[in-house]
Design an enzyme around this catalytic site. Structure first.
Site, PDB file in Angstrom:
ATOM      1  CE1 TYR A 103      30.541  13.675 172.398  1.00 23.94           C
ATOM      2  CE2 TYR A 103      29.895  13.521 174.704  1.00 23.94           C
ATOM      3  CZ  TYR A 103      30.685  14.077 173.713  1.00 23.94           C
ATOM      4  OH  TYR A 103      31.629  15.021 174.038  1.00 23.94           O
ATOM      5  CB  ALA A 155      28.691   3.953 173.599  1.00 17.80           C
ATOM      6  CG  ASP A 205      35.923  12.510 157.563  1.00 20.70           C
ATOM      7  OD1 ASP A 205      36.019  12.184 158.761  1.00 20.70           O
ATOM      8  OD2 ASP A 205      34.941  12.229 156.848  1.00 20.70           O
ATOM      9  CB  VAL A 206      39.589  11.970 162.288  1.00 20.95           C
ATOM     10  CG1 VAL A 206      40.471  13.183 162.490  1.00 20.95           C
ATOM     11  CG2 VAL A 206      38.219  12.151 162.931  1.00 20.95           C
ATOM     12  CB  SER A 237      32.953  13.323 177.335  1.00 19.21           C
ATOM     13  OG  SER A 237      31.840  13.880 178.009  1.00 19.21           O
ATOM     14  CG  ASN A 263      39.594  18.611 170.193  1.00 22.26           C
ATOM     15  OD1 ASN A 263      39.094  18.803 171.310  1.00 22.26           O
ATOM     16  ND2 ASN A 263      39.191  19.278 169.119  1.00 22.26           N
ATOM     17  CB  ILE A 265      33.880  22.804 177.789  1.00 20.80           C
ATOM     18  CG1 ILE A 265      34.551  21.713 178.654  1.00 20.80           C
ATOM     19  CG2 ILE A 265      34.878  23.895 177.380  1.00 20.80           C
ATOM     20  CD1 ILE A 265      35.181  22.166 179.939  1.00 20.80           C
TER      21      ILE A 265
HETATM   22  P1  NAD Z   1      33.168  21.792 168.474  1.00 22.53           P
HETATM   23  O1  NAD Z   1      31.989  21.228 167.779  1.00 22.53           O
HETATM   24  O2  NAD Z   1      33.159  23.249 168.812  1.00 22.53           O
HETATM   25  O3  NAD Z   1      34.515  21.484 167.650  1.00 22.53           O
HETATM   26  C1  NAD Z   1      34.760  20.219 167.088  1.00 22.53           C
HETATM   27  C2  NAD Z   1      35.659  20.398 165.880  1.00 22.53           C
HETATM   28  O4  NAD Z   1      35.875  19.076 165.321  1.00 22.53           O
HETATM   29  C3  NAD Z   1      35.022  21.245 164.778  1.00 22.53           C
HETATM   30  O5  NAD Z   1      35.956  22.205 164.309  1.00 22.53           O
HETATM   31  C4  NAD Z   1      34.657  20.227 163.702  1.00 22.53           C
HETATM   32  O6  NAD Z   1      34.677  20.762 162.377  1.00 22.53           O
HETATM   33  C5  NAD Z   1      35.739  19.160 163.913  1.00 22.53           C
HETATM   34  N1  NAD Z   1      35.346  17.864 163.350  1.00 22.53           N
HETATM   35  C6  NAD Z   1      34.125  17.267 163.402  1.00 22.53           C
HETATM   36  N2  NAD Z   1      34.143  16.108 162.735  1.00 22.53           N
HETATM   37  C7  NAD Z   1      35.401  15.951 162.247  1.00 22.53           C
HETATM   38  C8  NAD Z   1      36.031  14.944 161.461  1.00 22.53           C
HETATM   39  N3  NAD Z   1      35.345  13.868 161.024  1.00 22.53           N
HETATM   40  N4  NAD Z   1      37.341  15.090 161.144  1.00 22.53           N
HETATM   41  C9  NAD Z   1      38.029  16.195 161.562  1.00 22.53           C
HETATM   42  N5  NAD Z   1      37.478  17.176 162.292  1.00 22.53           N
HETATM   43  C10 NAD Z   1      36.177  17.059 162.638  1.00 22.53           C
HETATM   44  O7  NAD Z   1      33.332  20.904 169.795  1.00 22.53           O
HETATM   45  P2  NAD Z   1      34.160  21.152 171.152  1.00 22.53           P
HETATM   46  O8  NAD Z   1      33.177  21.471 172.212  1.00 22.53           O
HETATM   47  O9  NAD Z   1      35.320  22.046 170.914  1.00 22.53           O
HETATM   48  O10 NAD Z   1      34.646  19.650 171.433  1.00 22.53           O
HETATM   49  C11 NAD Z   1      35.975  19.201 171.206  1.00 22.53           C
HETATM   50  C12 NAD Z   1      36.119  17.823 171.830  1.00 22.53           C
HETATM   51  O11 NAD Z   1      35.832  17.895 173.235  1.00 22.53           O
HETATM   52  C13 NAD Z   1      35.147  16.784 171.270  1.00 22.53           C
HETATM   53  O12 NAD Z   1      35.787  15.521 171.178  1.00 22.53           O
HETATM   54  C14 NAD Z   1      34.058  16.737 172.304  1.00 22.53           C
HETATM   55  O13 NAD Z   1      33.362  15.510 172.293  1.00 22.53           O
HETATM   56  C15 NAD Z   1      34.855  16.940 173.569  1.00 22.53           C
HETATM   57  N6  NAD Z   1      34.086  17.422 174.711  1.00 22.53           N
HETATM   58  C16 NAD Z   1      33.434  18.622 174.669  1.00 22.53           C
HETATM   59  C17 NAD Z   1      32.705  19.035 175.783  1.00 22.53           C
HETATM   60  C18 NAD Z   1      31.964  20.339 175.810  1.00 22.53           C
HETATM   61  O14 NAD Z   1      31.253  20.586 176.797  1.00 22.53           O
HETATM   62  N7  NAD Z   1      32.099  21.209 174.827  1.00 22.53           N
HETATM   63  C19 NAD Z   1      32.636  18.219 176.917  1.00 22.53           C
HETATM   64  C20 NAD Z   1      33.304  17.000 176.921  1.00 22.53           C
HETATM   65  C21 NAD Z   1      34.022  16.619 175.813  1.00 22.53           C
END
Ligand code: NAD
Length: 244
Positions: A152, A154, A60-61, A139, A87, A185
């Protein structure tokens, strides 16, 4: 890229997993870390299928002790850390006046403090190595703001300023720190958005399609390669032109 070691947080699924697969295809050894143990096990198996070495660690980060264990175990197995991709991220969307304090705290804890925890741990190792590449996933809403995402946006805006400060501090030790600002995405995170919100996002995208996790992974691959050695403190938008 051969024999380099990459840690990708939140890499059990989605964008993180695509980044892990891409760097594995480039012959880097991979550390999968996530809170989801089942997803970790599946992803490690897939990464091993590409022929590189991979380990999976439940982390857990937001927890600095967990993060310390992540880096200790990585060093024990691979003896170095060349790449960190911050990420892991979550959303807890609501309008500002309805947003619970717990929703604010949870999002800031994972997206911002989690990035800080891993950045600090990686910096200590990379400074000794006198090399390293760090990519933080921000993002577009960290730049332009968004209704219902005060927490989010912020957190993601703060990730950008954290990236710039870290880039300045770590540059003398040959460590680059950059951010990627993805747009819309297609992943589990965006799957359940209401159709009208998806449509609103798509109307803002000149390229008229959502991005894929691989679109983001391709840019990470460039930023951690030697072709990007002279790029630091930058925010690269991967958003089909949404913000320009
Ligand atoms: P997702 O929810 O599919 O994957 C996120 C992963 O992070 C999951 O496997 C989850 O279990 C893990 N996670 C959550 N909390 C955690 C913690 N405390 N410690 C360790 N791991 C943890 O999301 P995604 O769409 O793949 O997003 C990945 C990154 O990209 C995120 O930072 C998100 O904010 C960013 N992002 C996504 C989008 C989008 O449109 N999907 C757009 C901009 C930014």
């Amino acid at each position: 890229m051969e024999n380099r070691v990459a840690i990708i947080t939140g890499s059990g699924r989605g964008i993180g997993k695509a980044i892990a697969m891409k760097l594995a295809q480039e012959n880097m050894n991979i550390v999968i870390c996530d809170v989801d143990e089942t997803a970790i096990a599946e992803t490690v198996k897939e990464i091993e299928g590409t022929g590189v070495q991979a380990i999976g660690i439940k982390v857990d980060v937001t927890n600095s002790a967990d993060v310390a264990r992540l880096f200790d175990e990585t060093i024990k197995k691979f003896e170095r850390v060349d790449v960190l991709v911050n990420n892991a991220g979550i959303t807890r969307d609501n309008l500002l006046i309805r947003m619970q304090e717990s929703d604010w705290d949870a999002v800031i804890a994972v997206n911002l403090k989690g990035t800080f925890n891993c950045l600090k741990a990686a910096a200590k190792i990379m400074m000794k190595q006198r090399s390293g590449k760090i990519v933080n996933i921000s993002s577009v809403v960290g730049v332009m703001g968004n209704i219902g995402q005060a927490n989010y946006s912020a957190s993601k805006g703060a990730v950008i300023s954290l990236t710039k400060s870290a880039a300045k501090e770590l540059a003398p030790r040959n460590i680059t720190v950059n951010a990627i600002a993805p747009g819309y995405i297609e992943t589990e995170m965006t799957k359940n958005l209401p159709d009208n919100v998806k449509e609103m996002f798509l109307n803002l995208v000149p390229l008229k399609r959502p991005g894929s996790p691989e679109d983001v992974a391709n840019v990470v691959s460039f930023l951690v390669s030697h072709q990007a050695d002279y790029i630091t403190g930058q925010v690269i938008h991967v958003d089909g032109g949404m913000v320009m």
